[in-house]
Write an enzyme that holds these catalytic residues in place. Structure first.
Site, mmCIF file in Angstrom:
data_model
loop_
_atom_site.group_PDB
_atom_site.id
_atom_site.type_symbol
_atom_site.label_atom_id
_atom_site.label_comp_id
_atom_site.label_asym_id
_atom_site.label_seq_id
_atom_site.Cartn_x
_atom_site.Cartn_y
_atom_site.Cartn_z
ATOM 1 N N LYS A 71 -13.609 2.148 15.509
ATOM 2 C CA LYS A 71 -12.086 1.392 15.592
ATOM 3 C C LYS A 71 -11.577 1.468 16.796
ATOM 4 C CE LYS A 71 -10.533 0.972 11.538
ATOM 5 N NZ LYS A 71 -10.073 1.361 10.190
ATOM 6 N N LYS B 216 7.892 -17.477 -10.506
ATOM 7 C CA LYS B 216 7.116 -16.298 -11.159
ATOM 8 C C LYS B 216 5.825 -16.708 -12.088
ATOM 9 C CE LYS B 216 7.466 -12.377 -14.070
ATOM 10 N NZ LYS B 216 8.274 -11.591 -15.062
ATOM 11 N N PRO C 84 -3.248 -11.634 10.919
ATOM 12 C CA PRO C 84 -3.600 -11.243 12.295
ATOM 13 C C PRO C 84 -3.533 -9.870 12.485
ATOM 14 C CG PRO C 84 -1.367 -12.026 12.225
ATOM 15 C CD PRO C 84 -1.831 -12.309 10.763
ATOM 16 N N ASP C 85 -4.614 -9.271 13.439
ATOM 17 C CA ASP C 85 -4.401 -7.902 13.656
ATOM 18 C C ASP C 85 -3.527 -7.611 14.946
ATOM 19 O OD1 ASP C 85 -5.211 -5.403 15.001
ATOM 20 O OD2 ASP C 85 -7.216 -5.472 13.626
ATOM 21 N N ILE C 86 -2.343 -7.089 14.619
ATOM 22 C CA ILE C 86 -1.135 -6.884 15.549
ATOM 23 C C ILE C 86 -1.921 -6.005 16.580
ATOM 24 C CG2 ILE C 86 1.073 -6.127 15.796
ATOM 25 C CD1 ILE C 86 1.224 -6.458 12.810
ATOM 26 N N PHE D 60 -3.933 3.998 15.051
ATOM 27 C CA PHE D 60 -3.746 4.834 14.086
ATOM 28 C C PHE D 60 -5.145 4.289 12.997
ATOM 29 C CE2 PHE D 60 -0.979 8.462 13.569
ATOM 30 C CZ PHE D 60 -0.238 8.212 14.782
ATOM 31 N N LYS E 16 -10.896 -2.485 18.723
ATOM 32 C CA LYS E 16 -9.553 -2.782 18.855
ATOM 33 C C LYS E 16 -9.310 -2.704 20.548
ATOM 34 C CE LYS E 16 -7.969 -2.294 14.295
ATOM 35 N NZ LYS E 16 -7.202 -2.691 13.487
ATOM 36 N N ASN F 164 0.959 -1.040 0.003
ATOM 37 C CA ASN F 164 -0.034 0.172 0.043
ATOM 38 C C ASN F 164 0.905 1.290 0.013
ATOM 39 O OD1 ASN F 164 0.694 0.872 3.029
ATOM 40 N ND2 ASN F 164 -0.303 -1.132 3.277
ATOM 41 N N ASP G 192 -4.587 -6.355 5.274
ATOM 42 C CA ASP G 192 -5.339 -7.202 5.937
ATOM 43 C C ASP G 192 -5.417 -8.662 5.485
ATOM 44 O OD1 ASP G 192 -6.410 -5.030 7.422
ATOM 45 O OD2 ASP G 192 -7.691 -4.272 6.037
HETATM 46 O O1 C5P Z 1 -8.545 -1.848 11.122
HETATM 47 P P1 C5P Z 1 -7.275 -0.943 10.597
HETATM 48 O O2 C5P Z 1 -6.544 -1.502 9.513
HETATM 49 O O3 C5P Z 1 -8.011 0.430 9.758
HETATM 50 O O4 C5P Z 1 -6.550 -0.261 11.977
HETATM 51 C C1 C5P Z 1 -5.645 0.633 11.955
HETATM 52 C C2 C5P Z 1 -4.859 0.353 13.255
HETATM 53 O O5 C5P Z 1 -4.665 -0.984 13.546
HETATM 54 C C3 C5P Z 1 -3.419 0.935 13.053
HETATM 55 O O6 C5P Z 1 -2.972 1.306 14.424
HETATM 56 C C4 C5P Z 1 -2.803 -0.204 12.545
HETATM 57 O O7 C5P Z 1 -1.315 -0.270 12.566
HETATM 58 C C5 C5P Z 1 -3.249 -1.480 13.326
HETATM 59 N N1 C5P Z 1 -3.405 -2.802 12.671
HETATM 60 C C6 C5P Z 1 -2.724 -3.672 12.966
HETATM 61 N N2 C5P Z 1 -2.657 -5.136 12.434
HETATM 62 C C7 C5P Z 1 -3.531 -5.192 11.285
HETATM 63 C C8 C5P Z 1 -4.299 -4.162 10.882
HETATM 64 C C9 C5P Z 1 -4.198 -3.167 11.554
HETATM 65 O O8 C5P Z 1 -1.774 -3.614 14.006
HETATM 66 N N3 C5P Z 1 -3.562 -6.485 10.831
#
Ligand code: C5P
Length: 402
Positions: free
Chosen positions: A337, A287, A305-307, A323, A341, A208, A277
């Site tokens: 959000k 390739k 995973p959502d860190i 953020f 979170k 991105n 995501d």
């Molecule tokens: O859900 P979204 O991507 O908009 O959320 C943004 C926040 O979550 C940011 O702080 C981003 O660094 C964190 N994030 C994360 N792991 C992910 C997706 C987002 O830590 N897989």
């Protein structure tokens, strides 16, 4: 990036004899560009390496080289300064200030000062390692003088080792850091920054447009505020901020693993990275070829995973800051959000108005409501955000008293 972070600061920059004098032209340029006003003072030996004419042109003021140049220069110059910086500081000069000698204008004004003193040593490795130099440096530190460097590496004399002057950019960064209030002293801050890169095959992938600038600016501001900073960075081409420990990763999974490993040592976690995501469930080993007449490739995606959410739900999480880069309706999505979170503070911005730019405009979302902050350059904004985070994060760390 233009900045005015030293606006209003007056520095006396003292040069002593050494090859590293050539680096001081660039250091002076950086300090002036950041808004500092400068008075250059040189020892006789320094004038053998770079001319006062060069230093006068760069600083915009006549250079002092002698005790006898003007009426009481040692007192007047020291009184005007917010700090005195000696760069390069020779072996001989370190000995002078360790012992309170006043035989040069520069050593005299160091003793006559009522402002902080910073020294940037530069010398041959044997001279640096000499027990007399090490004794002098220990004494200088004990006297409350900041010693910046030295670096290790190849030296003008052809030898390799400790003693070379830190680069002008590093000296500039250390001087900027010196002037910042130590709002996070003793705190350990973990930050993610930049995009992630999710491979499709050995040469292609999904990423991105996050530049990493905001996360790197926050890492810099946290380090300037006295924190111990660990930066986990996705693929970006930005220099590591001064004093920051950096770990490079590519994928969301690697970023997750690096963060989970580092979290037990963190007091504050700031998730700035624009994490992908999804990733493809199978990365092609070869390739993917475009074969005429063949069907188009298709991919199955699995969720990364959502860190931030993973860290926030740990039994003893660090103070978590998220953020959110939205494309509209910031007030609705930001607060939603933050709740999803489960973080105490979320910083929202509009992605298209910030990605790749040097400035940004954000809103703070927390239990007590939403607070917009004015548009500012990312470095200034980062300092404001670090001050806001420092106000809210529980005070931990610091040396334990027995
Ligand atoms: O859900 P979204 O991507 O908009 O959320 C943004 C926040 O979550 C940011 O702080 C981003 O660094 C964190 N994030 C994360 N792991 C992910 C997706 C987002 O830590 N897989």
């Amino acid at each position: 990036m233009e900045s005015s972070e030293l606006a209003g600061k007056h520095l006396v920059l003292g040069l002593t004899g050494g090859i590293a004098c050539y680096k001081i032209a660039e250091l002076t340029r950086l300090l002036i560009k950041a808004g500092a006003s400068m008075q250059i003072v040189m020892t006789d030996a320094a004038t053998q390496f770079i001319t006062p004419v060069t230093m006068q042109a760069l600083s915009g003021r006549p250079v002092y080289t002698s005790q006898w140049d003007a009426r009481m220069p040692h007192i007047d110059l020291a009184r005007e300064a917010d700090a005195i910086v000696i760069a390069p500081a020779s072996t001989d000069f370190l000995a002078k200030i360790a012992h309170g000698m006043c035989d040069y204008l520069l050593s005299t004004l160091c003793i006559a000062r009522d402002c902080p003193l910073l020294v940037v040593p530069a010398m041959n490795r044997q001279m640096w390692q000499n027990p007399a130099t090490q004794r002098n440096v220990a004494q200088i530190r004990a006297d409350g003088i900041e010693v910046l460097g030295p670096d290790s590496g190849s030296q003008a004399c052809g030898e390799v080792g400790d003693g070379r002057m830190i680069e002008p950019e590093a000296a500039f960064e250390a001087i900027c850091a010196f002037f910042q209030p130590k709002l996070l002293r003793g705190q350990r801050v973990l930050i993610t920054a930049g995009p992630t890169f999710e491979p499709l095959d050995p040469v292609r992938g999904i990423t991105n447009r996050s530049s990493g600038k905001m996360g790197f600016a926050l890492a810099r501001a946290a380090a300037q505020a006295g924190a111990d900073v660990h930066l986990v960075a996705g693929p970006v081409s930005l220099p590591t901020p001064w004093g920051v420990y950096r770990e490079d990763v590519q994928t969301a999974q690697q970023m997750h693993d690096a963060v989970m490993h580092a979290t037990p040592d963190a007091d504050i976690f700031i998730a700035v990275a624009a994490v992908a995501d999804w990733r493809v469930d199978h990365v092609s080993e070869q390739k993917i070829k475009k074969i005429p007449g063949a069907t188009q490739p298709s991919f199955n995606f699995v969720e990364n995973p959502d860190i931030l959410a993973s860290v926030a739900k740990l039994p003893n999480p660090p103070y978590c800051v998220g953020f959110a880069a939205e494309s509209g309706d910031l007030n609705v999505h930001g607060e939603e959000k933050r709740k999803r979170k489960k973080v105490p503070l979320l910083i929202g911005n509009l992605g298209p108005l910030t990605f790749g730019r040097d400035d940004n405009e954000v809103v703070l979302f927390e239990d007590s409501g939403a607070t917009p902050l004015p548009r500012a350059d990312k470095r200034q904004l980062a300092r404001t955000l670090i001050a806001e985070i420092a106000k809210r994060a529980p005070k931990t760390g610091g040396p334990l008293l027995s």
